[in-house]
Design a protein around this motif. Sequence first.
Motif, mmCIF file in Angstrom:
data_model
loop_
_atom_site.group_PDB
_atom_site.id
_atom_site.type_symbol
_atom_site.label_atom_id
_atom_site.label_comp_id
_atom_site.label_asym_id
_atom_site.label_seq_id
_atom_site.Cartn_x
_atom_site.Cartn_y
_atom_site.Cartn_z
ATOM 1 N N ALA A 123 27.398 16.911 -19.107
ATOM 2 C CA ALA A 123 27.134 15.540 -18.668
ATOM 3 C C ALA A 123 27.479 15.331 -17.199
ATOM 4 N N TRP A 124 26.547 14.737 -16.446
ATOM 5 C CA TRP A 124 26.821 14.333 -15.068
ATOM 6 C C TRP A 124 27.730 13.109 -15.043
ATOM 7 N N MET A 125 27.538 12.226 -16.044
ATOM 8 C CA MET A 125 28.345 11.013 -16.157
ATOM 9 C C MET A 125 29.074 11.040 -17.494
ATOM 10 N N SER A 126 30.315 10.630 -17.517
ATOM 11 C CA SER A 126 31.098 10.651 -18.754
ATOM 12 C C SER A 126 30.421 9.807 -19.833
ATOM 13 N N GLY A 127 30.413 10.337 -21.046
ATOM 14 C CA GLY A 127 29.862 9.608 -22.172
ATOM 15 C C GLY A 127 28.367 9.703 -22.342
ATOM 16 N N THR A 128 27.660 10.374 -21.430
ATOM 17 C CA THR A 128 26.198 10.431 -21.516
ATOM 18 C C THR A 128 25.702 11.704 -22.203
ATOM 19 N N GLY A 129 26.576 12.677 -22.429
ATOM 20 C CA GLY A 129 26.179 13.894 -23.134
ATOM 21 C C GLY A 129 25.453 14.891 -22.247
ATOM 22 N N LYS A 130 25.336 16.130 -22.738
ATOM 23 C CA LYS A 130 24.642 17.156 -21.980
ATOM 24 C C LYS A 130 23.165 16.791 -21.840
ATOM 25 N N HIS A 131 22.519 17.376 -20.838
ATOM 26 C CA HIS A 131 21.143 17.004 -20.546
ATOM 27 C C HIS A 131 20.352 18.242 -20.169
ATOM 28 N N SER A 132 19.061 18.247 -20.514
ATOM 29 C CA SER A 132 18.201 19.390 -20.223
ATOM 30 C C SER A 132 16.914 18.906 -19.565
ATOM 31 N N VAL A 133 16.543 19.576 -18.480
ATOM 32 C CA VAL A 133 15.350 19.214 -17.719
ATOM 33 C C VAL A 133 14.486 20.459 -17.552
ATOM 34 N N GLY A 134 13.198 20.326 -17.792
ATOM 35 C CA GLY A 134 12.272 21.428 -17.561
ATOM 36 C C GLY A 134 11.699 21.369 -16.162
ATOM 37 N N ASN A 135 11.445 22.527 -15.578
ATOM 38 C CA ASN A 135 10.877 22.615 -14.232
ATOM 39 C C ASN A 135 9.678 23.550 -14.234
ATOM 40 N N ILE A 136 8.599 23.112 -13.616
ATOM 41 C CA ILE A 136 7.432 23.961 -13.383
ATOM 42 C C ILE A 136 7.209 24.036 -11.883
ATOM 43 N N THR A 137 7.166 25.225 -11.327
ATOM 44 C CA THR A 137 6.935 25.418 -9.899
ATOM 45 C C THR A 137 5.744 26.337 -9.703
ATOM 46 N N LEU A 138 4.772 25.854 -8.958
ATOM 47 C CA LEU A 138 3.538 26.593 -8.693
ATOM 48 C C LEU A 138 3.440 26.905 -7.207
ATOM 49 N N LEU A 139 3.150 28.147 -6.879
ATOM 50 C CA LEU A 139 3.016 28.589 -5.495
ATOM 51 C C LEU A 139 1.604 29.115 -5.288
ATOM 52 N N ILE A 140 0.880 28.518 -4.315
ATOM 53 C CA ILE A 140 -0.523 28.839 -4.082
ATOM 54 C C ILE A 140 -0.710 29.276 -2.635
ATOM 55 N N PRO A 141 -1.284 30.464 -2.371
ATOM 56 C CA PRO A 141 -1.501 30.897 -0.983
ATOM 57 C C PRO A 141 -2.581 30.076 -0.303
ATOM 58 N N LEU A 142 -2.358 29.750 0.986
ATOM 59 C CA LEU A 142 -3.318 28.991 1.778
ATOM 60 C C LEU A 142 -3.961 29.837 2.867
ATOM 61 N N SER A 143 -3.521 31.081 3.001
ATOM 62 C CA SER A 143 -4.056 31.949 4.039
ATOM 63 C C SER A 143 -4.055 33.384 3.545
ATOM 64 N N LYS A 144 -4.686 34.248 4.294
ATOM 65 C CA LYS A 144 -4.669 35.676 3.977
ATOM 66 C C LYS A 144 -3.255 36.215 4.171
ATOM 67 N N ALA A 145 -2.969 37.294 3.482
ATOM 68 C CA ALA A 145 -1.639 37.911 3.579
ATOM 69 C C ALA A 145 -1.420 38.486 4.966
ATOM 70 N N THR A 146 -0.397 37.990 5.639
ATOM 71 C CA THR A 146 -0.039 38.471 6.972
ATOM 72 C C THR A 146 1.471 38.520 7.065
ATOM 73 N N TYR A 147 1.989 39.559 7.645
ATOM 74 C CA TYR A 147 3.440 39.728 7.742
ATOM 75 C C TYR A 147 3.856 39.633 9.193
ATOM 76 N N PHE A 148 4.815 38.731 9.491
ATOM 77 C CA PHE A 148 5.323 38.560 10.851
ATOM 78 C C PHE A 148 6.758 39.082 10.923
ATOM 79 N N PRO A 149 7.010 40.322 11.267
ATOM 80 C CA PRO A 149 8.386 40.807 11.422
ATOM 81 C C PRO A 149 9.035 40.141 12.610
ATOM 82 N N GLN A 150 10.357 39.785 12.453
ATOM 83 C CA GLN A 150 11.067 39.147 13.563
ATOM 84 C C GLN A 150 12.369 39.888 13.842
#
Length: 336
Positions: A309-336
Amino acid sequence: MKFFLWGIFICLSTLPAVQAQITQNATRQLRINEDDDFFNVWGRGTDRGYSNGTAIGYVYMKKKKSTFIDKWIFPKAGPYSVNVFEWDLMQVMITPDQIADSTFDPGDFYYAGALFATHGLTSYNPAKKFLVHTELVFGVLGPWAGAEQTQRLVHRLIHYQEPEGWGNQVPNAPLLNYNAYFEKMLWNPVKSVEALGGIEAQAGTMMTSLGAWVYGRYGLINPYFGALDLNAATRRKFQLYIFARPRFSLNLFNALLQGGIFKSTDTNFEELSNQQTSHMRRFTIGMDYGVGIGIGRTSIRYTQQTATAWMSGTGKHSVGNITLLIPLSKATYFPQ
C-alpha cells in the motif's frame, strides 16, 4: 463494460513486446506507454489508487555532441558509452476506491492528476556493463493537469461509472524533479540469462524517494547493456523473454499523495487534510514481472506491477503496463 475493456487488453497484449534493454541501432523511435490498474493477468482489475498513466515519447540518438542542459546535467557512462536521449509527455491520475461517491473519504487516496514532460538520457557502457539514467521532469499538478476531464471522457466513451469526487482533488502546483538511476550487471553465466542490480534517487516538488531493485530476465535476448560490436549487440532479430524485478522504496515525499508545494494556501484542501486518517507509507516493496517480445527494432512489453500500500489502509495494489516501441527511421548507429 469490463468484458469490453478485457477484450482491449487481450488485443494489446498480443502485439509484437518493448525491450527492457538498449536499442543500440534505433536512431529515432516512438514510444507509447499505458499504465492501468484494470490490466491484470489474474483478472482482478480495479479502478482505484494509481488508476491510469498515459505517455508518448520520442527516443533518439545524436550525431553532434550535447550542449547546454544535455551536457551539464546528464552524465555519460564513459568513453565507450552509447547515449540514448528521450522526450516524453505523460498524464497520470490517482483516485479513491469508490469513485461514485462525491464525498471525501478520509481513509483513502485524494483525487490527484499530473501532467508533465520528461527530458532524459540513458547512457550505456557496453564494456563495463552498466548504465546511468538521468532525467529532468517539469509539469503541473491538480486541476491544471486535466485528469478529471480525461477520466470523465474515457468513462463516457466506454459507458463506465462516472467519477463524482474530483471536487476533492489536490490543488494546483508546479512540478519540477531531477531523477537518476544506476544499473550494473551482477550475473551473466550464459547469453540467455541476465541478473543486474539497480539504485535510484528522485528529488523535487513532485516526489522525493530512494529505491533499489534486482532485475532478472531469461529467454532469447540481446545483451542488456549492448556491446562494443554492433552486430553482437543486435544479433537476434527476434527476442522473447520473461523478467522479474523485486524492488524496495523509501518514500519521503509524493505530491500526488500529499499535495503540492502550495497546498497550505488552499483552504478547502486544508480542511480535507485535517480530516484525513490515511497517511503515505514511508516504505514500500513490490514485484514487477512480465514478458517482452522484440521483432527487429519494433517491440512490446507487458509488465504487471504489484506493490504494498502507498497509503495506509488502502491495501496492496497492482497496475498493468503496456509499452510499445516503434522505429521512425532506418537503423543507424552514432558512436560517441
